[in-house]
Design a protein around this motif. Structure first.
Motif, mmCIF file in Angstrom:
data_model
loop_
_atom_site.group_PDB
_atom_site.id
_atom_site.type_symbol
_atom_site.label_atom_id
_atom_site.label_comp_id
_atom_site.label_asym_id
_atom_site.label_seq_id
_atom_site.Cartn_x
_atom_site.Cartn_y
_atom_site.Cartn_z
ATOM 1 N N GLU A 42 0.825 -1.221 0.000
ATOM 2 C CA GLU A 42 0.000 0.000 0.000
ATOM 3 C C GLU A 42 0.846 1.252 0.000
ATOM 4 O OE1 GLU A 42 -1.038 -2.381 2.850
ATOM 5 O OE2 GLU A 42 -1.557 -3.193 0.883
ATOM 6 N N ASN A 43 0.108 2.350 -0.150
ATOM 7 C CA ASN A 43 0.696 3.666 -0.083
ATOM 8 C C ASN A 43 1.549 3.903 1.153
ATOM 9 O OD1 ASN A 43 0.901 5.927 -1.554
ATOM 10 N ND2 ASN A 43 -1.318 6.241 -1.664
ATOM 11 N N ALA A 44 1.005 3.541 2.302
ATOM 12 C CA ALA A 44 1.704 3.775 3.566
ATOM 13 C C ALA A 44 3.039 3.035 3.572
ATOM 14 C CB ALA A 44 0.848 3.323 4.738
ATOM 15 N N ALA A 45 2.996 1.816 3.055
ATOM 16 C CA ALA A 45 4.223 1.023 3.014
ATOM 17 C C ALA A 45 5.256 1.722 2.144
ATOM 18 C CB ALA A 45 3.917 -0.359 2.462
ATOM 19 N N LEU A 46 4.790 2.283 1.045
ATOM 20 C CA LEU A 46 5.719 2.948 0.145
ATOM 21 C C LEU A 46 6.461 4.077 0.853
ATOM 22 C CD1 LEU A 46 5.354 3.701 -3.551
ATOM 23 C CD2 LEU A 46 6.081 5.535 -2.069
ATOM 24 N N SER A 47 5.721 4.895 1.618
ATOM 25 C CA SER A 47 6.437 6.005 2.240
ATOM 26 C C SER A 47 7.355 5.505 3.356
ATOM 27 C CB SER A 47 5.472 7.094 2.717
ATOM 28 O OG SER A 47 4.735 6.607 3.799
ATOM 29 N N TYR A 48 6.948 4.445 4.028
ATOM 30 C CA TYR A 48 7.823 3.867 5.054
ATOM 31 C C TYR A 48 9.115 3.343 4.421
ATOM 32 C CZ TYR A 48 9.526 0.820 8.775
ATOM 33 O OH TYR A 48 10.305 0.217 9.717
ATOM 34 N N ILE A 49 8.955 2.610 3.358
ATOM 35 C CA ILE A 49 10.134 2.047 2.678
ATOM 36 C C ILE A 49 11.026 3.165 2.150
ATOM 37 C CG2 ILE A 49 10.873 0.749 0.632
ATOM 38 C CD1 ILE A 49 8.464 -1.073 1.120
#
Ligand code: ADP
Ligand code: MG
Length: 441
Positions: A42-49
């Motif tokens: 998801e989107n959230a994962a992308l910014s975390y990564i």
């Protein structure tokens, strides 16, 4: 996989974090110098990564590929299925091709020895900071000694560090022909295209500039190109078979330009370097050849690295064709027209001195010095005697080689030996042995 594992180890990731965040990542494309990574989450994962892993990934990619890339993450759902995939290798190859480079000529495959260590160090310094240290870098040396190899190494290195750098390698023949073509077209567009092309380059390498000299129009245009690039702090690297001061038909103003930066020479390789080059080549080609065979080649081919490689190639080809194993017998047979054992070695005072020194287990430097230790006096007289017998070197010059100012000492030393061997059989034997070492035929 390697890149991900590298990050995992470097940052001591737990299995869970690794499997959750890194394992699902995929390279989608490599464009220019950016690696596009797909995040199938998801989107959230992308910014975390992006926050946590983009730097570690960047570092690992640089370590593993040897190239520095920017990183861009995209979500799986945002990519078009039909977009072409590319991977890291082609992007690099395109640059190398554009710059006209031989992929084998890199610093990694270049063996550093006493004959080229200065040129190598200078090349590396220039490759690390093009335009900033030595400009131009002028490499010179005889045929087949590694000038072109070093130039390509610099170009590869620069492209690896900064793939967007405009690097161009040309032979001076190519440069000249292109220029003549532009001049012949007789219109301004052809000429300005030529100028534009060369003046937009960041790192320009021109090989064998000795061919440019003697042609007035090329010297003229080359002079302007040189000034433009140099003025703009662009790196220029030149090679030639001789140093600028010995290039007779080189215009004075170009000569002085060539001498602005750093001039480095490459000379013939010594025995150790020849061995190392053969070993390196053997390793690169995936062979495992007997020591005695390698030594045989290194001992017999001395002047030119191209010939050294040629001999090894020929031997390998011979073994393949005749389906034989590579050994000394085959080497002697295969290389007989390259290595001719009958060719007389030129007998010089230097050869005599080094042979005598080796025989008595003392250094050539001591032998040539003014030292008068008992263990040096006899060998020095032997050397005087042999120089007088075996060469036509003037006596005064022989004295010069052996730490003596005048010819009378040489006459005295040589006479002493020639009298002594009439009665002293042991010495006479020694002299015969040394003579054979100097001249085996
Ligand atoms: P030049 O341009 O001086 O005539 P090259 O660069 O073409 O010589 O070198 C001739 C051959 O010898 C090339 O195949 C090159 O790879 C090889 N060579 C020269 N010097 C070295 C070295 N120091 N280590 C490994 N290979 C070398
Ligand atoms: Mg060359």
């Amino acid at each position: 996989e390697d890149i991900l594992n590298q990050v995992r180890q470097e940052h001591e990731l737990t299995d869970i974090s690794f499997k959750t965040w890194l394992l699902p990542l995929r390279v989608h494309a490599v464009m220019n110098n950016t690696v596009v990574i797909v995040v199938p989450l998801e989107n959230a994962a992308l910014s975390y990564i992006n926050n946590k892993y983009s730097l570690p990934l960047k570092v690992a990619i640089a370590e593993i590929t040897g190239f520095e890339y920017e990183i861009e993450f995209i979500l799986e759902k945002n990519i078009e299925k039909s977009e072409p995939k590319s991977h890291i290798v082609p992007t690099i190859n395109q640059n190398i091709e554009k710059a006209n480079l031989n992929p084998r000529y890199t610093f990694d495959t270049f063996v550093v020895g006493g004959n080229n260590s200065f040129a190598h160090a200078a090349s590396l310094a220039v490759a690390e900071s093009p335009g900033e240290v030595y400009n131009p870098l002028f490499l010179y040396g005889g045929v087949g000694l590694g000038k072109t190899h070093l130039m390509h190494s610099i170009a590869h290195f620069v492209l690896n560090q900064k793939p967007e750098t405009k690097v161009l390698y040309v032979t001076s023949e190519f440069f000249t022909n292109e220029l003549i073509e532009a001049i012949r077209n007789g219109n301004n567009t052809a000429m300005s295209k030529f100028r534009e092309k060369y003046r937009s380059i960041d790192v320009l390498l021109i090989d064998d500039v000795q061919f440019i000299i003697g042609k007035e129009s090329t010297q003229e245009e080359f002079f302007h190109t040189f000034n433009d690039l140099h003025g703009a702090k662009k790196q220029i690297i030149l090679s030639s078979d001789k140093p600028p001061k010995d290039m007779e038909t080189l215009e004075a103003r170009l000569r002085s330009r060539f001498e602005w930066g750093l001039i480095a020479d490459i000379s013939s390789p010594d025995y150790e370097t020849r061995m190392a080059i053969l070993r390196k080549k053997e390793e690169l080609d995936g062979y495992n050849i007997d020591d005695e065979v390698i030594k045989y080649i290194a001992n017999n081919i001395k002047s030119n690295i191209r010939e050294l490689e040629g001999a090894l190639n020929k031997l390998i080809a011979c073994a393949k064709l005749e389906k034989k194993e590579i050994n000394l017998d085959l080497a002697e047979k295969a290389l007989q027209d390259i290595i001719s054992p009958d060719a007389p070695k030129e007998i010089t005072p230097q050869l005599i001195i080094s042979t005598v020194a080796e025989h008595y287990n003392i250094s050539s430097t001591d032998l040539s010095s003014t030292k008068r230790n008992a263990e040096i006096v006899l060998p020095r007289q032997v050397a005087m005697y042999l120089c007088r017998e075996m060469t036509s070197t003037p006596l005064k010059a022989i004295g010069g080689y052996l730490g003596k100012k005048d010819h009378t000492t040489v006459i005295h030393g040589a006479d002493k030996i020639s009298n002594e061997i009439k009665t002293n059989e042991a010495l006479s034997n020694v002299i015969d042995i040394i003579k054979k070492k100097i001249n085996p035929n």
